[in-house]
Design an enzyme around this catalytic site. Sequence first.
Site, PDB file in Angstrom:
ATOM      1  CE  LYS A  59      99.156 -28.624 -13.763  1.00  0.00           C
ATOM      2  NZ  LYS A  59      98.716 -27.744 -12.710  1.00  0.00           N
ATOM      3  CD  GLN A 103      96.387 -27.506  -9.850  1.00  0.00           C
ATOM      4  OE1 GLN A 103      97.303 -28.088 -10.403  1.00  0.00           O
ATOM      5  NE2 GLN A 103      95.675 -26.581 -10.475  1.00  0.00           N
ATOM      6  CG  ASP A 126     102.802 -23.242 -11.335  1.00  0.00           C
ATOM      7  OD1 ASP A 126     102.636 -23.404 -12.559  1.00  0.00           O
ATOM      8  OD2 ASP A 126     101.969 -23.582 -10.476  1.00  0.00           O
TER       9      ASP A 126
END
Length: 303
Positions: A59, A103, A126
């Site tokens: 990422k 994460q 997200d």
Amino acid sequence: MNAKADDPKIIDGKAFAAGLRSKIATALADLKHKNGLVPGLAVVLVGEDPASQVYVRNKARQTVEVGMISFEHKLPVDTREEDVLELVERLNNDDRVHGILVQLPLPDQIDTNKVIGTIDPSKDVDGFNVINAGRLATGQDALVPCTPVGCVMLAKDRLGDLSGVNAVVVGRSNIVGKPVAQLLLKENCTVTIAHSRTKDLPGLCRTAELLIAAVGRPEMIRGDWIRPGACVIDVGINRIATDEGKTRLVGDGAFQEAYEVAGAITPVPGGVGPMTIACLLFNTVRAACVSANVDVPEILKSL
Ligand SMILES: NC(=O)c1ccc[n+]([C@@H]2O[C@H](COP(=O)([O-])OP(=O)(O)OC[C@H]3O[C@@H](n4cnc5c(N)ncnc54)[C@H](OP(=O)(O)O)[C@@H]3O)[C@@H](O)[C@H]2O)c1
């Protein structure tokens, strides 16, 4: 069988994602030039889960490659929940940060819902915060989870207008199944969501013109579950042991069997997988444009 990218039946997510990243890079150069806007993405990793470390590294690399700023926060596995919440609050208040990604999975001492709920919804790239899930469910503008956005981009690229298409989504998780079903509904598909209690799953799958598999069970969906000519988007990423004592990645569909029947199919790897980070970058550009009150660049509007 090894999927060949130039096979017309194969939906090449790797190539599509590369094209998307290139459009994002063009849009970012324009935003910097015209508006002085350089979006920033902050990624928080707690612990040393090897798969998460790989994702976070990829990422960060792709964020910088397209022309954004990457902020990495790596915390030890025994970090207290309050310290993670405090970091998220700091990122919420940092004007250089337009997207925040924590994460998952988080270690057990940390309440995932509490952390996700603390992310400012306008920076929740997200799309897991309940505000964004609610906005999506009620047809409002939202930051939508990246993998579902990637699935729908691939389906639209292959099928064109999805209006009236019979879609079956196997899986009802908050991060894939439910949001992908909401997005397909928004595209005017007729959507059925299947799960572990669904009766006659093979029969239901056979009704699908568009079949999205997000189950997490290696090769569960067999060739005779596929309607001839259907478009199959396989979200599954499962590592299985081979006879040679190695491992390999397979999807939720039995690829070779499904390939024979389907009209189009995503391979695993190289299908949905590469779309996730590209869509994260896409979400970060959108979040930055909204926060700076700037139009989303034209090149990204049609997606
Ligand atoms: N970047 C990517 O490409 C990406 C991103 C995220 C996930 N994934 C992959 O996508 C897959 C799904 O992920 P997830 O997070 O959505 O998984 P999940 O949270 O475990 O959800 C799996 C869903 O599948 C359903 N299911 C399980 N066994 C079933 C069965 N035998 N018949 C019918 N339905 C069944 C479950 O039903 P119940 O709700 O009834 O239990 C559940 O709704 C995994 O392989 C994951 O690795 C890939």
